[in-house]
Design an enzyme around this catalytic site. Structure first.
Site, PDB file in Angstrom:
ATOM      1  N   ILE A 151       0.845  -1.204   0.000  1.00  0.00           N
ATOM      2  CA  ILE A 151       0.000   0.000   0.000  1.00  0.00           C
ATOM      3  C   ILE A 151       0.876   1.249   0.000  1.00  0.00           C
ATOM      4  O   ILE A 151       0.677   2.166  -0.808  1.00  0.00           O
ATOM      5  CB  ILE A 151      -0.962  -0.022   1.204  1.00  0.00           C
ATOM      6  CG1 ILE A 151      -1.986  -1.151   1.017  1.00  0.00           C
ATOM      7  CG2 ILE A 151      -1.664   1.322   1.370  1.00  0.00           C
ATOM      8  CD1 ILE A 151      -2.888  -1.400   2.207  1.00  0.00           C
ATOM      9  N   ASP A 170      10.673   2.728   6.540  1.00  0.00           N
ATOM     10  CA  ASP A 170      10.283   1.320   6.682  1.00  0.00           C
ATOM     11  C   ASP A 170      11.389   0.617   7.458  1.00  0.00           C
ATOM     12  O   ASP A 170      12.572   0.936   7.296  1.00  0.00           O
ATOM     13  CB  ASP A 170      10.107   0.674   5.298  1.00  0.00           C
ATOM     14  CG  ASP A 170       9.310  -0.626   5.372  1.00  0.00           C
ATOM     15  OD1 ASP A 170       8.183  -0.657   4.848  1.00  0.00           O
ATOM     16  OD2 ASP A 170       9.815  -1.620   5.965  1.00  0.00           O
ATOM     17  N   ASP A 253      -9.277   5.193   9.829  1.00  0.00           N
ATOM     18  CA  ASP A 253     -10.167   4.175   9.254  1.00  0.00           C
ATOM     19  C   ASP A 253     -10.227   2.917  10.110  1.00  0.00           C
ATOM     20  O   ASP A 253     -11.112   2.080   9.931  1.00  0.00           O
ATOM     21  CB  ASP A 253      -9.653   3.812   7.849  1.00  0.00           C
ATOM     22  CG  ASP A 253     -10.590   2.885   7.091  1.00  0.00           C
ATOM     23  OD1 ASP A 253     -11.808   3.153   7.083  1.00  0.00           O
ATOM     24  OD2 ASP A 253     -10.108   1.890   6.513  1.00  0.00           O
ATOM     25  N   GLU A 258     -13.402  -2.288  17.318  1.00  0.00           N
ATOM     26  CA  GLU A 258     -14.369  -1.949  16.281  1.00  0.00           C
ATOM     27  C   GLU A 258     -15.679  -2.676  16.563  1.00  0.00           C
ATOM     28  O   GLU A 258     -15.659  -3.825  17.018  1.00  0.00           O
ATOM     29  CB  GLU A 258     -13.821  -2.334  14.900  1.00  0.00           C
ATOM     30  CG  GLU A 258     -12.556  -1.533  14.573  1.00  0.00           C
ATOM     31  CD  GLU A 258     -11.986  -1.811  13.186  1.00  0.00           C
ATOM     32  OE1 GLU A 258     -12.553  -2.645  12.451  1.00  0.00           O
ATOM     33  OE2 GLU A 258     -10.974  -1.173  12.842  1.00  0.00           O
ATOM     34  N   HIS A 281     -13.564   1.359   8.852  1.00  0.00           N
ATOM     35  CA  HIS A 281     -12.676   0.316   8.309  1.00  0.00           C
ATOM     36  C   HIS A 281     -13.072  -0.059   6.876  1.00  0.00           C
ATOM     37  O   HIS A 281     -13.281  -1.236   6.566  1.00  0.00           O
ATOM     38  CB  HIS A 281     -12.684  -0.924   9.208  1.00  0.00           C
ATOM     39  CG  HIS A 281     -11.456  -1.762   9.055  1.00  0.00           C
ATOM     40  ND1 HIS A 281     -10.931  -2.498  10.075  1.00  0.00           N
ATOM     41  CD2 HIS A 281     -10.640  -1.984   7.982  1.00  0.00           C
ATOM     42  CE1 HIS A 281      -9.846  -3.131   9.644  1.00  0.00           C
ATOM     43  NE2 HIS A 281      -9.653  -2.837   8.387  1.00  0.00           N
ATOM     44  N   GLY A 283     -11.243   1.078   4.144  1.00  0.00           N
ATOM     45  CA  GLY A 283     -10.131   1.342   3.214  1.00  0.00           C
ATOM     46  C   GLY A 283     -10.126   0.373   2.048  1.00  0.00           C
ATOM     47  O   GLY A 283      -9.950   0.760   0.896  1.00  0.00           O
TER      48      GLY A 283
END
Ligand SMILES: NC(=O)c1ccc[n+]([C@@H]2O[C@H](COP(=O)([O-])OP(=O)(O)OC[C@H]3O[C@@H](n4cnc5c(N)ncnc54)[C@H](O)[C@@H]3O)[C@@H](O)[C@H]2O)c1
Length: 397
Positions: A151, A170, A253, A258, A281, A283
């Protein structure tokens, strides 16, 4: 072959498995541990999304199970070691919704930079607030991507196409796309960019990796996005930095807790904050992505069940041979210790079975051999392969 598909996976998945001869049952919800154990009796294939936990206890009881398909990206909900130790392959769809997440991130970056949330809310409340104050173009702004995987790297390409300057951090060595610049530390990135977006994976070490200290290092007036995993971010700290005005906006998101289902109340301390976009959520939730996931994972389950192919499996070595037309195929998953292939081949020779094609690959503690043979074999051969102390699972296809 019987397949149980939970959590409303895309109907194309059931169609693909049925056309491959499987009897498919579907459920529109997740199952708890005990219910899953009971439901799985007699099923060889299981399809889930992110809400079904497939624990060691489930694998222990599911003696018929051959493979689990995670119709999503993450596989934290599956005990991968327990699956591998029982010769159960796990597949997911690592790329199917990459583009969907990236497009949402781009939309949110532009929406926050133009303060569209506030303008939109004002208009619905009858307020005509035509002003350029605090509204910017994204062109020329600096985007910091934390987690430069599938992504993150694709977002990098789209953001550059919009004229943004891209920086990334990263923990692994990653190839920089286009003109993107690597930062040596997270702190360097946070102190450099105007927009920080998190795309790290769900490894345990990322629990709470972004909290007060990291928000404090962000430049005043910058924007924050998290479309990765909810537990990565301390939401209380985010609230404090939005309310203080240190951050100009955020888009979130994913959340530490949740709601279980559609229509349930969403509880979060991020509710009601200005220029904060909250999404449930979604995405990766586009019709394109769901259909692609359905095709991709169902294809992997079918190819594993029929041909023994494990390409892109999450937990087993990756092997693939073309489908057999006539003859037999022996697939042998074993402990990765010296001499196993020699043992398999000497058993085949002992039973006067000719090898037509053979592949071996190893991954960590597992070895996997696919052997194509011309004729039906004596059942004693299968028994001796199964009896090898290194054997985890052997199948004849
Ligand atoms: N919001 C959604 O609906 C949605 C949809 C799809 C994926 N996701 C999530 O997005 C995230 C990224 O997905 P992906 O496919 O790009 O994963 P990926 O595995 O390809 O990339 C993750 C990258 O993060 C890096 N990383 C891990 N921990 C890090 C850290 N602490 N600091 C810096 N880098 C770190 C890894 O080295 C890797 O390059 C995952 O958490 C995934 O679950 C969310």
């Amino acid at each position: 072959m019987r397949a149980l598909l939970l959590e409303s996976v895309h109907p194309d998945a059931a169609a693909i498995l049925r056309s491959a001869g499987a009897a498919v049952e579907t459920l529109d919800r997740a199952l708890g541990e005990q219910a899953l154990i009971e439901a799985l009796a007699g099923f060889q294939l299981l399809g889930i999304r992110s809400k079904t936990e497939v624990t060691e206890a489930v694998f222990e009881e599911a003696s018929d199970l051959l493979a689990v398909g995670a119709f999503c990206i993450g596989t934290n909900q599956i005990d991968l070691a327990a699956a591998g130790d029982r010769g159960i392959a796990v597949f997911n769809a690592p790329f199917s919704n990459t583009r969907s997440v990236v497009e949402l991130a781009v939309a949110e970056i532009i929406a926050m930079t133009r303060r569209l949330t506030e303008k939109n809310a004002g208009m619905h409340a009858g307020l005509w607030d035509k002003s350029a104050e605090a509204a910017h173009e994204v062109r020329g702004r600096r985007l910091g991507i934390v987690g430069y995987g599938n992504i993150g790297a694709q977002l990098s390409v789209l953001a550059e196409a919009l004229g943004m300057s891209v920086y990334f951090y990263d923990t692994d060595d990653k190839l920089a796309m286009g003109n993107a610049r690597r930062c040596a530390t997270l702190a360097e990135l946070l102190g450099t960019v105007d927009v920080v977006t998190l795309h790290v994976d769900g490894r345990r070490g990322n629990l709470g990796m972004f909290g007060d200290d990291q928000f404090a290092l962000m430049r005043p007036g910058s924007l924050f996005l998290n479309l990765s995993r909810g537990f990565v971010v301390d939401h209380h700290a985010l609230r404090v930095h939005i309310e203080s005005g240190h951050l100009a906006g955020a888009a979130v998101d994913v959340f530490p807790q949740e709601p279980a289902g559609r229509g349930d109340e969403f509880v979060s301390e991020l509710r009601g904050l200005p220029n904060v976009i909250l999404t449930p959520h979604i995405g990766g939730s586009t019709e394109e992505a769901q259909q692609d996931i359905g095709h991709y994972v169902a294809g992997k389950l079918r190819d594993y069940a029929h041909d023994g192919n494990t390409t892109m499996s999450v937990n087993l070595p990756h092997l693939s041979l073309p489908p057999r037309h006539g003859g037999r195929r022996i697939v042998h998953l074993h402990r990765n210790v010296p001499g196993v292939l020699a043992k398999i081949n000497s058993l085949l020779a002992e039973h006067k079975v000719n090898i037509e094609g053979q592949l071996l690959d190893t991954r960590g503690e597992y070895g996997y051999a696919i052997t194509d043979i011309a004729v039906d074999y004596p059942s004693a051969l299968f028994d001796s392969l199964a009896a090898m102390p290194e054997t985890i699972r052997v199948r004849s296809l």
